[in-house]
Enzyme design. Structure first.
Site, PDB file in Angstrom:
ATOM      1  N   HIS A 126      47.104  38.245  40.258  1.00  0.00           N
ATOM      2  CA  HIS A 126      47.114  38.275  38.773  1.00  0.00           C
ATOM      3  C   HIS A 126      47.215  39.603  38.642  1.00  0.00           C
ATOM      4  O   HIS A 126      47.455  40.666  39.458  1.00  0.00           O
ATOM      5  CB  HIS A 126      45.281  38.119  38.854  1.00  0.00           C
ATOM      6  N   ASP A 203      40.656  39.496  46.766  1.00  0.00           N
ATOM      7  CA  ASP A 203      40.466  39.195  45.247  1.00  0.00           C
ATOM      8  C   ASP A 203      39.882  37.661  45.404  1.00  0.00           C
ATOM      9  O   ASP A 203      40.447  36.733  45.387  1.00  0.00           O
ATOM     10  CB  ASP A 203      41.797  39.397  44.379  1.00  0.00           C
ATOM     11  N   GLN A 206      38.907  33.485  42.103  1.00  0.00           N
ATOM     12  CA  GLN A 206      39.145  32.002  41.900  1.00  0.00           C
ATOM     13  C   GLN A 206      38.772  31.456  43.264  1.00  0.00           C
ATOM     14  O   GLN A 206      38.860  30.054  43.390  1.00  0.00           O
ATOM     15  CB  GLN A 206      40.726  31.760  41.777  1.00  0.00           C
ATOM     16  N   LYS A 229      33.137  33.425  36.116  1.00  0.00           N
ATOM     17  CA  LYS A 229      33.952  32.332  36.892  1.00  0.00           C
ATOM     18  C   LYS A 229      33.029  31.714  37.803  1.00  0.00           C
ATOM     19  O   LYS A 229      33.607  30.484  38.304  1.00  0.00           O
ATOM     20  CB  LYS A 229      35.169  32.941  37.504  1.00  0.00           C
ATOM     21  N   CYS A 367      48.385  35.482  33.085  1.00  0.00           N
ATOM     22  CA  CYS A 367      48.265  36.714  33.679  1.00  0.00           C
ATOM     23  C   CYS A 367      48.759  36.986  35.051  1.00  0.00           C
ATOM     24  O   CYS A 367      48.401  37.736  35.963  1.00  0.00           O
ATOM     25  CB  CYS A 367      46.863  37.447  33.703  1.00  0.00           C
TER      26      CYS A 367
HETATM   27  C1  LIG Z   1      42.998  35.802  40.644  1.00  0.00           C
HETATM   28  C2  LIG Z   1      42.251  36.710  39.592  1.00  0.00           C
HETATM   29  N1  LIG Z   1      42.197  38.005  39.806  1.00  0.00           N
HETATM   30  C3  LIG Z   1      41.570  38.557  38.811  1.00  0.00           C
HETATM   31  C4  LIG Z   1      40.979  38.044  37.716  1.00  0.00           C
HETATM   32  C5  LIG Z   1      40.439  39.110  36.463  1.00  0.00           C
HETATM   33  O1  LIG Z   1      39.032  38.698  36.191  1.00  0.00           O
HETATM   34  P1  LIG Z   1      38.583  39.475  35.295  1.00  0.00           P
HETATM   35  O2  LIG Z   1      38.882  39.388  34.132  1.00  0.00           O
HETATM   36  O3  LIG Z   1      37.197  38.694  35.234  1.00  0.00           O
HETATM   37  O4  LIG Z   1      38.215  40.826  35.733  1.00  0.00           O
HETATM   38  C6  LIG Z   1      41.330  36.743  37.392  1.00  0.00           C
HETATM   39  C7  LIG Z   1      40.843  36.478  35.989  1.00  0.00           C
HETATM   40  O5  LIG Z   1      41.166  35.056  35.756  1.00  0.00           O
HETATM   41  C8  LIG Z   1      41.852  35.920  38.436  1.00  0.00           C
HETATM   42  O6  LIG Z   1      42.118  34.902  38.167  1.00  0.00           O
END
Ligand SMILES: Cc1ncc(COP(=O)(O)O)c(C=O)c1O
Length: 409
Positions: A126, A203, A206, A229, A367
């Protein structure tokens, strides 16, 4: 009615929004990778805080402040248990995954980098796990290296092994890809990096809602996720870090709560975890997240994994039958995410037409622009499932996609 249908009916009652109509049609909410819906117990926990004991935490001697502090710290303990951290001091409340990664990038990694060092990520990250590393690389002269993925959307492990040279000082990797659904072999990734003495951040944005995570079993050095999430509120998240690292790290931000004492000459920082929680935190967010995690624990990962695996299989089978539909991301191990493109129809048109049928999906690059380029598509339509979704909802999705195809043919 099958046992699972009865359970689903019950579960869906916990999520008031799932009963609403959109343009006169029942809402089919398939945008769970963007954010999940909130159960009543989370909404009640937040309103209970404001109705009955709204107060700032940690600094007050009065009753309301003590109650708020107790609930805030109770959430931290729930989260510690949930991911099996060693101590509650290893649980730092953040605004979300993005802030957690930035905190580690700036407080842990940047001071340890010099020109020529490398940070390793994968092609399926992401943007939140790309840009913070680009910033620290720009500032230090280090290099960001990217492990490639194959056409199914899986990490090429041999390439990862080859790229883990002595120059690599940190590995930051997504557990589950938000746009492909790929589940990475995270334990092997961590083990390999550790065999070279390289720390790893996971990370878990998900994965926290789909897979039972045990940070001690994984052995990861840092792990980040977002509350929204996992059925909790927005604006709250968690950074888990091994105590030995957190203790050595400098604070990310300065201000109230992260200090023990301040004079113009010298400030003494607070102990963990407060050293990383400057300013008044998102108190109701932390309380709501604790409730969400309690709720998810009651539902249980046995049910979550079994039901979501069935939903994924059902959706992939159903959508694969549609002529002109191509699924992007066909890893052998996937979480409940299906990204797809239709011949000659832009994903934004797909999303707009599905919306008219009450179906909420996400369209765009999610993203993850580098993944779109890797698969040579401008964007995808993404349906992502939670444990409250049903096979009937996938039928509605498939029928609506057929309507889109007809309309554009
Ligand atoms: C794999 C992953 N990493 C990071 C993020 C960023 O999360 P946040 O916007 O809640 O900080 C997301 C959000 O969709 C994500 O799917």
């Amino acid at each position: 009615m099958s046992e699972i249908d009865v359970k689903l009916l019950e579960i869906r009652q916990d999520f008031p929004v799932l009963n609403r109509l959109v343009y006169g049609k029942p809402l089919v909410y398939l945008d769970n990778a963007a954010t999940t819906q909130k159960p009543k117990c989370v909404i009640s926990a937040i309103s209970d805080y404001y109705l009955n004991y709204n107060s700032n935490i940690h600094r007050g001697v009065h009753r309301l402040s003590q109650e708020a502090t107790d609930e805030y710290e109770k959430s931290r303990k729930f989260i510690k248990e949930f991911i099996n951290a060693n101590t509650a001091s290893e649980i730092i409340f953040t605004r979300g995954t993005t802030e957690g990664i930035n905190l580690v990038a700036h407080s842990f990694v940047r001071p340890r980098l010099k020109e020529g060092d490398e940070i390793l990520i994968t092609h399926m990250e992401h943007h939140s796990n790309i840009v913070p590393w680009q910033i620290v690389c720009e500032e230090t002269g280090a290099q960001l290296r990217v492990v490639p993925i194959n056409d199914a959307g899986e990490l090429i492990f041999e390439e990862y092994e080859k790229m883990l040279t002595d120059k690599v000082k940190f590995v930051s990797v997504v557990y589950v890809s938000n746009s492909l659904g790929t589940i990475n072999p995270i334990e092997e990734i961590i083990k390999k990096a550790h065999s070279k003495g390289i720390p790893v951040l996971v990370d878990a944005a998900q994965s926290i809602q789909h897979i039972k995570i045990d940070v001690r079993k994984l052995g990861c050095d840092f792990l980040v996720f977002s509350g929204h999430k996992i059925y909790g509120p927005t604006g709250i998240g968690v950074l888990y870090g091994k105590q030995i690292y957190l203790e050595k790290m400098s604070p990310y931000q300065g201000g109230g709560d992260m200090i023990k004492s301040v004079s113009f000459e010298r400030t003494i920082y607070n102990d963990l975890p407060y050293k990383f929680e400057a300013g008044t935190p998102n108190i109701e967010g932390a309380i709501g997240l604790g409730k969400a995690i309690e709720y998810v624990s009651q539902i249980g990962f046995d049910f979550i994994i079994e039901h979501e695996t069935q939903l994924l299989k059902y959706a992939q089978d159903k959508l694969s039958e549609i002529d002109g539909l191509k699924i992007i991301g066909n890893a052998a191990r996937k979480a409940s995410v299906v990204s797809f493109v239709l011949d000659n129809v832009h994903p934004h048109d797909v999303g707009t037409m599905l919306d008219v049928d009450g179906i909420a999906v996400r369209t765009g690059h999610h993203c993850t622009e580098p993944i779109m380029r890797r698969f040579e598509v401008p964007a995808t339509t993404r349906a992502s499932f939670a444990f409250y979704n049903t096979k009937q909802e996938i039928d509605v999705l498939a029928q609506s996609i057929q309507k889109v195809i007809k309309m554009f043919s």
